[in-house]
Design a protein around this motif. Structure first.
Motif, PDB file in Angstrom:
ATOM      1  N   LYS A  15       0.836  -1.323   0.156  1.00 18.24           N
ATOM      2  CA  LYS A  15      -0.172   0.203   0.134  1.00 18.24           C
ATOM      3  C   LYS A  15       1.008   1.273   0.016  1.00 18.24           C
ATOM      4  N   PHE A  16       2.075   1.197   0.223  1.00 18.48           N
ATOM      5  CA  PHE A  16       2.863   2.318   0.275  1.00 18.48           C
ATOM      6  C   PHE A  16       3.825   2.421  -1.043  1.00 18.48           C
ATOM      7  N   LEU A  17       3.951   1.395  -1.800  1.00 17.99           N
ATOM      8  CA  LEU A  17       4.737   1.456  -2.857  1.00 17.99           C
ATOM      9  C   LEU A  17       4.759   2.620  -3.806  1.00 17.99           C
ATOM     10  N   LYS A  18       3.387   3.196  -3.964  1.00 19.12           N
ATOM     11  CA  LYS A  18       3.193   4.432  -4.833  1.00 19.12           C
ATOM     12  C   LYS A  18       3.934   5.587  -4.145  1.00 19.12           C
ATOM     13  N   SER A  19       3.650   5.697  -2.902  1.00 19.05           N
ATOM     14  CA  SER A  19       4.117   6.876  -1.941  1.00 19.05           C
ATOM     15  C   SER A  19       5.567   6.720  -1.987  1.00 19.05           C
ATOM     16  N   ALA A  20       6.316   5.567  -2.036  1.00 16.07           N
ATOM     17  CA  ALA A  20       7.682   5.485  -2.117  1.00 16.07           C
ATOM     18  C   ALA A  20       8.369   5.578  -3.522  1.00 16.07           C
ATOM     19  N   MET A  21       7.321   5.993  -4.338  1.00 11.35           N
ATOM     20  CA  MET A  21       7.773   6.172  -5.875  1.00 11.35           C
ATOM     21  C   MET A  21       8.533   5.009  -6.408  1.00 11.35           C
ATOM     22  N   LEU A  22       7.722   3.593  -5.883  1.00  9.89           N
ATOM     23  CA  LEU A  22       8.399   2.389  -6.538  1.00  9.89           C
ATOM     24  C   LEU A  22       7.428   1.645  -7.717  1.00  9.89           C
ATOM     25  N   VAL A  23       6.204   2.323  -8.094  1.00  8.26           N
ATOM     26  CA  VAL A  23       5.445   2.024  -9.005  1.00  8.26           C
ATOM     27  C   VAL A  23       4.918   3.036  -9.733  1.00  8.26           C
ATOM     28  N   GLY A  24       4.428   2.900 -10.613  1.00  2.38           N
ATOM     29  CA  GLY A  24       3.881   3.882 -11.927  1.00  2.38           C
ATOM     30  C   GLY A  24       5.202   4.526 -12.357  1.00  2.38           C
ATOM     31  N   ARG A  25       5.074   5.875 -12.692  1.00  3.23           N
ATOM     32  CA  ARG A  25       6.192   6.751 -13.204  1.00  3.23           C
ATOM     33  C   ARG A  25       7.331   6.763 -12.261  1.00  3.23           C
ATOM     34  N   ILE A  26       8.534   6.283 -12.371  1.00  3.74           N
ATOM     35  CA  ILE A  26       9.864   6.167 -11.653  1.00  3.74           C
ATOM     36  C   ILE A  26      10.790   7.497 -12.023  1.00  3.74           C
ATOM     37  N   PRO A  27      11.040   8.368 -11.060  1.00  6.43           N
ATOM     38  CA  PRO A  27      11.907   9.366 -11.549  1.00  6.43           C
ATOM     39  C   PRO A  27      13.131   9.020 -12.116  1.00  6.43           C
ATOM     40  N   LEU A  28      13.667   9.928 -12.890  1.00 11.02           N
ATOM     41  CA  LEU A  28      15.171   9.458 -13.478  1.00 11.02           C
ATOM     42  C   LEU A  28      15.872   9.216 -12.426  1.00 11.02           C
ATOM     43  N   LYS A  29      16.764   8.099 -12.329  1.00 10.15           N
ATOM     44  CA  LYS A  29      17.633   7.714 -11.284  1.00 10.15           C
ATOM     45  C   LYS A  29      19.166   7.815 -11.964  1.00 10.15           C
ATOM     46  N   ALA A  30      20.125   8.209 -11.375  1.00 10.66           N
ATOM     47  CA  ALA A  30      21.205   8.157 -11.786  1.00 10.66           C
ATOM     48  C   ALA A  30      22.055   6.737 -11.681  1.00 10.66           C
ATOM     49  N   LEU A  31      22.708   6.342 -12.767  1.00 13.44           N
ATOM     50  CA  LEU A  31      23.252   4.714 -12.718  1.00 13.44           C
ATOM     51  C   LEU A  31      24.270   4.835 -11.504  1.00 13.44           C
ATOM     52  N   HIS A  32      24.178   4.043 -10.609  1.00 12.54           N
ATOM     53  CA  HIS A  32      25.306   3.974  -9.531  1.00 12.54           C
ATOM     54  C   HIS A  32      26.799   3.848 -10.105  1.00 12.54           C
ATOM     55  N   THR A  33      26.669   2.822 -10.799  1.00 13.40           N
ATOM     56  CA  THR A  33      27.908   2.498 -11.311  1.00 13.40           C
ATOM     57  C   THR A  33      28.656   3.637 -12.276  1.00 13.40           C
ATOM     58  N   ASP A  34      27.877   4.621 -12.896  1.00  6.79           N
ATOM     59  CA  ASP A  34      28.248   5.357 -13.581  1.00  6.79           C
ATOM     60  C   ASP A  34      27.167   6.721 -13.665  1.00  6.79           C
ATOM     61  N   PRO A  35      27.155   7.579 -13.068  1.00  5.17           N
ATOM     62  CA  PRO A  35      26.104   8.580 -12.911  1.00  5.17           C
ATOM     63  C   PRO A  35      26.213   9.523 -13.901  1.00  5.17           C
ATOM     64  N   ARG A  36      27.000   9.367 -15.090  1.00  2.00           N
ATOM     65  CA  ARG A  36      26.774  10.329 -16.152  1.00  2.00           C
ATOM     66  C   ARG A  36      25.525  10.007 -16.930  1.00  2.00           C
ATOM     67  N   VAL A  37      24.949   8.845 -16.820  1.00  2.00           N
ATOM     68  CA  VAL A  37      23.947   8.387 -17.253  1.00  2.00           C
ATOM     69  C   VAL A  37      22.831   7.923 -16.378  1.00  2.00           C
ATOM     70  N   SER A  38      21.544   7.875 -16.658  1.00  2.55           N
ATOM     71  CA  SER A  38      20.457   7.545 -16.038  1.00  2.55           C
ATOM     72  C   SER A  38      19.422   7.045 -16.475  1.00  2.55           C
ATOM     73  N   TYR A  39      18.402   6.592 -15.722  1.00  2.00           N
ATOM     74  CA  TYR A  39      17.310   5.782 -16.401  1.00  2.00           C
ATOM     75  C   TYR A  39      15.942   6.056 -15.746  1.00  2.00           C
ATOM     76  N   THR A  40      15.046   5.848 -16.344  1.00  3.26           N
ATOM     77  CA  THR A  40      13.519   5.691 -15.693  1.00  3.26           C
ATOM     78  C   THR A  40      12.498   4.660 -16.063  1.00  3.26           C
ATOM     79  N   LEU A  41      11.702   4.156 -15.406  1.00  8.62           N
ATOM     80  CA  LEU A  41      10.664   3.195 -15.506  1.00  8.62           C
ATOM     81  C   LEU A  41       9.326   3.596 -15.515  1.00  8.62           C
ATOM     82  N   TYR A  42       8.591   2.920 -16.050  1.00 10.40           N
ATOM     83  CA  TYR A  42       7.132   2.833 -15.749  1.00 10.40           C
ATOM     84  C   TYR A  42       6.733   1.348 -15.355  1.00 10.40           C
ATOM     85  N   ILE A  43       6.252   1.299 -14.093  1.00 14.72           N
ATOM     86  CA  ILE A  43       5.701  -0.203 -13.611  1.00 14.72           C
ATOM     87  C   ILE A  43       4.130  -0.122 -13.178  1.00 14.72           C
ATOM     88  N   PRO A  44       3.534  -0.903 -13.897  1.00 16.25           N
ATOM     89  CA  PRO A  44       1.976  -0.896 -13.759  1.00 16.25           C
ATOM     90  C   PRO A  44       1.864  -1.514 -12.283  1.00 16.25           C
TER      91      PRO A  44
END
Length: 322
Positions: A15-44
């Motif tokens: 019930k808290f996944l949406k509030s934790a921004m772990l479902v739906g539109r995921i904000p752009l996240k820096a790649l931990h191993t190389d923060p020069r690039v990033s990624y976003t997701l959509y999770i139904p």
């Protein structure tokens, strides 16, 4: 991969996944191993199992929430073109995510990483210090850690224009990691030609990517592949005058740096329309026993939105089969 402790869906009540921004539109996240690039997701949200490990722990004596009984969620990777519209690429597939039960991953390979004026290096997979293919694999590793309910070992992949170039080359190196791919209107392709150097051919594949880089043609022959392009997408990008200017400008910069080999190389690229490019690629693949479907969308120019429904129609049956 050595990653710090991160909050995953395992740690969060559903019930808290949406509030934790772990479902739906995921904000752009820096790649931990190389923060020069990033990624976003959509999770139904309705299709994600936050903790598949609970299935194995389940006994007849314990009641298991139905969300923890959901099967792994397949993943579709969508690769942006030169304009870097990763979030648009993601959002165009939200309806597919819900209707066909698939998560969407959209990487963002920033421009100018290794060269101030560079726009294209990610398409080549390797350029100076940048290995965009390795970055993609690392993104999949991070997704697997944060969302264990998403299947990342084998994925679907699509890309248009510069994204089509990226997808086509990833096919060669990582066919075993792919379920089906759509290659959309690339301006330049890599042929399976051992007489030409990368990225035009594969003569020096081991020099560019290491001794373990092998093209598994038997795997490629079994991989569902779509080539897609608009019927009006057969003009040379920028026109002949643009390419003449670009070639002279690159020679000028090379002379200023005293780089004679760069001056001889010039602007590079192919002055061929995208429709003709894909026709030539399909014929070359046929000689290698690699089959592909060429979809020419009538009345459409160089427009990713104009071919999108055709791409979804190709991928959807394979996604549903998973």
């Amino acid at each position: 991969m050595d990653l710090p402790r991160l909050i995953s869906t395992v740690d969060v009540p559903p019930k808290f996944l949406k509030s934790a921004m772990l479902v739906g539109r995921i904000p752009l996240k820096a790649l931990h191993t190389d923060p020069r690039v990033s990624y976003t997701l959509y999770i139904p949200p309705e299709h994600l199992n936050p903790d598949p490990s609970l299935q194995a722990k389940h006994t007849q004596d314990m009641e298991l929430d139905p969300v923890y009984q959901l099967p792994p969620l397949p993943l579709l990777v969508t690769i942006h073109g030169t304009g870097r519209n990763a979030e648009t690429c993601r959002d165009r597939l939200i309806d597919l995510a819900h209707h066909s039960r698939v998560a969407i991953l959209a990487p963002l390979f920033s421009a100018g990483i290794d060269s101030y004026n560079d726009l294209h290096s990610y398409k080549l997979l390797k350029y100076k210090s940048m290995r965009s293919d390795v970055m993609l694999l690392q993104m999949l590793d991070e997704v697997a850690l944060r969302w264990p309910g998403i299947e990342t070992e084998k994925v679907f992949m699509m890309g248009f224009s510069g994204g089509g170039q990226f997808v086509q080359r990833v096919m060669y190196l990582y066919a075993e990691r792919l379920r089906a791919v759509s290659v959309g209107a690339p301006g330049m392709v890599t042929m399976l030609d051992e007489g030409l150097k990368w990225p035009n051919g594969v003569k020096d594949l081991d020099e560019v990517f290491g001794e373990k880089a092998i093209i598994e043609k038997e795997v490629l022959r079994k991989l569902p592949v779509q080539l897609v392009v608009g019927s009006e997408d057969n003009v040379v990008h920028g026109g002949e005058e643009f390419w003449d200017w670009l070639q002279e400008k690159k020679k000028e910069f090379a002379r200023e740096k005293g780089n004679s080999s760069e001056e001889k190389r010039g602007a590079g690229g192919l002055r061929v329309g995208r429709l003709d490019t894909l026709k030539a690629l399909q014929l070359a693949w046929q000689e290698e026993g690699i089959t592909s479907s060429l979809e020419v969308v009538e009345g459409v120019g160089h427009d990713s939105g104009g071919v999108l429904e055709v791409v979804k129609a190709f991928l959807e049956p394979y996604i549903r089969s998973v």
